[in-house]
Scaffold this motif. Structure first.
Motif, PDB file in Angstrom:
ATOM      1  N   LEU A   1      59.027  40.438  54.082  1.00  0.00           N
ATOM      2  CA  LEU A   1      57.764  40.614  53.543  1.00  0.00           C
ATOM      3  C   LEU A   1      56.984  40.831  54.459  1.00  0.00           C
ATOM      4  CD1 LEU A   1      57.757  37.211  51.377  1.00  0.00           C
ATOM      5  CD2 LEU A   1      58.068  39.476  50.636  1.00  0.00           C
ATOM      6  N   SER A   2      56.216  42.039  54.170  1.00  0.00           N
ATOM      7  CA  SER A   2      55.367  42.784  55.296  1.00  0.00           C
ATOM      8  C   SER A   2      53.994  41.588  55.297  1.00  0.00           C
ATOM      9  CB  SER A   2      54.842  43.904  54.875  1.00  0.00           C
ATOM     10  OG  SER A   2      53.917  44.037  53.790  1.00  0.00           O
ATOM     11  N   ALA A   3      53.191  42.204  56.347  1.00  0.00           N
ATOM     12  CA  ALA A   3      52.094  41.252  56.397  1.00  0.00           C
ATOM     13  C   ALA A   3      51.107  41.134  55.459  1.00  0.00           C
ATOM     14  CB  ALA A   3      51.375  41.844  58.023  1.00  0.00           C
ATOM     15  N   ASP A   4      51.067  42.103  54.422  1.00  0.00           N
ATOM     16  CA  ASP A   4      50.297  42.183  53.352  1.00  0.00           C
ATOM     17  C   ASP A   4      51.074  41.589  52.121  1.00  0.00           C
ATOM     18  OD1 ASP A   4      52.102  44.101  52.706  1.00  0.00           O
ATOM     19  OD2 ASP A   4      50.329  45.480  52.520  1.00  0.00           O
ATOM     20  N   GLY A   5      52.309  40.861  52.431  1.00  0.00           N
ATOM     21  CA  GLY A   5      53.030  40.489  51.211  1.00  0.00           C
ATOM     22  C   GLY A   5      53.845  41.254  50.407  1.00  0.00           C
ATOM     23  N   HIS A   6      53.928  42.663  50.694  1.00  0.00           N
ATOM     24  CA  HIS A   6      54.981  43.441  50.030  1.00  0.00           C
ATOM     25  C   HIS A   6      56.173  43.078  50.473  1.00  0.00           C
ATOM     26  CE1 HIS A   6      50.739  45.467  48.880  1.00  0.00           C
ATOM     27  NE2 HIS A   6      51.784  45.695  47.680  1.00  0.00           N
ATOM     28  N   PRO A   7      57.276  43.396  49.337  1.00  0.00           N
ATOM     29  CA  PRO A   7      58.513  43.359  49.782  1.00  0.00           C
ATOM     30  C   PRO A   7      59.019  44.492  50.477  1.00  0.00           C
ATOM     31  CG  PRO A   7      58.309  43.340  47.347  1.00  0.00           C
ATOM     32  CD  PRO A   7      56.921  43.304  47.880  1.00  0.00           C
ATOM     33  N   MET A   8      59.677  44.560  51.435  1.00  0.00           N
ATOM     34  CA  MET A   8      60.312  45.599  52.218  1.00  0.00           C
ATOM     35  C   MET A   8      61.789  45.445  52.438  1.00  0.00           C
ATOM     36  SD  MET A   8      57.314  47.362  52.727  1.00  0.00           S
ATOM     37  CE  MET A   8      57.604  48.317  53.899  1.00  0.00           C
ATOM     38  N   GLN A   9      62.247  46.655  52.615  1.00  0.00           N
ATOM     39  CA  GLN A   9      63.761  46.612  53.050  1.00  0.00           C
ATOM     40  C   GLN A   9      64.219  47.779  53.849  1.00  0.00           C
ATOM     41  OE1 GLN A   9      65.279  46.512  49.119  1.00  0.00           O
ATOM     42  NE2 GLN A   9      65.728  48.689  49.016  1.00  0.00           N
ATOM     43  N   GLY A  10      65.090  47.729  54.552  1.00  0.00           N
ATOM     44  CA  GLY A  10      65.787  48.981  55.357  1.00  0.00           C
ATOM     45  C   GLY A  10      67.160  48.865  55.685  1.00  0.00           C
ATOM     46  N   THR A  11      67.819  49.609  56.074  1.00  0.00           N
ATOM     47  CA  THR A  11      69.051  50.028  56.479  1.00  0.00           C
ATOM     48  C   THR A  11      69.172  50.784  57.539  1.00  0.00           C
ATOM     49  OG1 THR A  11      69.770  49.790  54.052  1.00  0.00           O
ATOM     50  CG2 THR A  11      71.298  50.879  55.856  1.00  0.00           C
TER      51      THR A  11
END
Length: 114
Positions: free
Chosen positions: A97-107
């Motif tokens: 979860l980013s600082a603004d609350g949005h779900p994030m993902q990466g590889t």
């Protein structure tokens, strides 16, 4: 005039919202790198990120990693892989979860040389 001002405000809020998402800036090992050893799995973010899940897969399937970083928001996430990794290609997947609350993902992936 009023429509132009409102459009400018909405446009500014939209751009600010897009720019507010945290993103991974650097990984250790670097994405697509070939390395001789792996002591740590690390992800550096441009803003605080609460990493909620991390997994690593390799030539023999899922690899257990030990989190060094807890569930608090951080600018650098760290985890330790096992000492006895066999040579091959590894992929690290993360979610948060980013600082603004949005779900994030990466590889990212790397190759452990013989």
């Amino acid at each position: 005039m009023r429509q132009i001002t409102l459009a400018a405000i909405v446009s500014g809020l939209t751009v600010t919202g897009v720019l507010a998402h945290s993103k991974a800036e650097k990984t250790t090992p670097a994405d697509a790198a070939s390395v001789d050893a792996v002591d740590v799995i690390a992800i550096e973010f441009d803003d605080l990120m609460r990493v909620t899940a991390v997994s690593m897969t390799g030539p023999e399937g899922l690899v257990g990693v030990e989190r060094e970083t807890g569930m608090e928001p951080v600018s650098e996430f760290r985890a330790r892989p096992p000492d006895d990794l066999p040579a091959g290609t590894y992929t690290v997947d993360w979610r948060g979860l980013s600082a603004d609350g949005h779900p994030m993902q990466g590889t990212f992936s790397f190759t452990l040389a013989d």
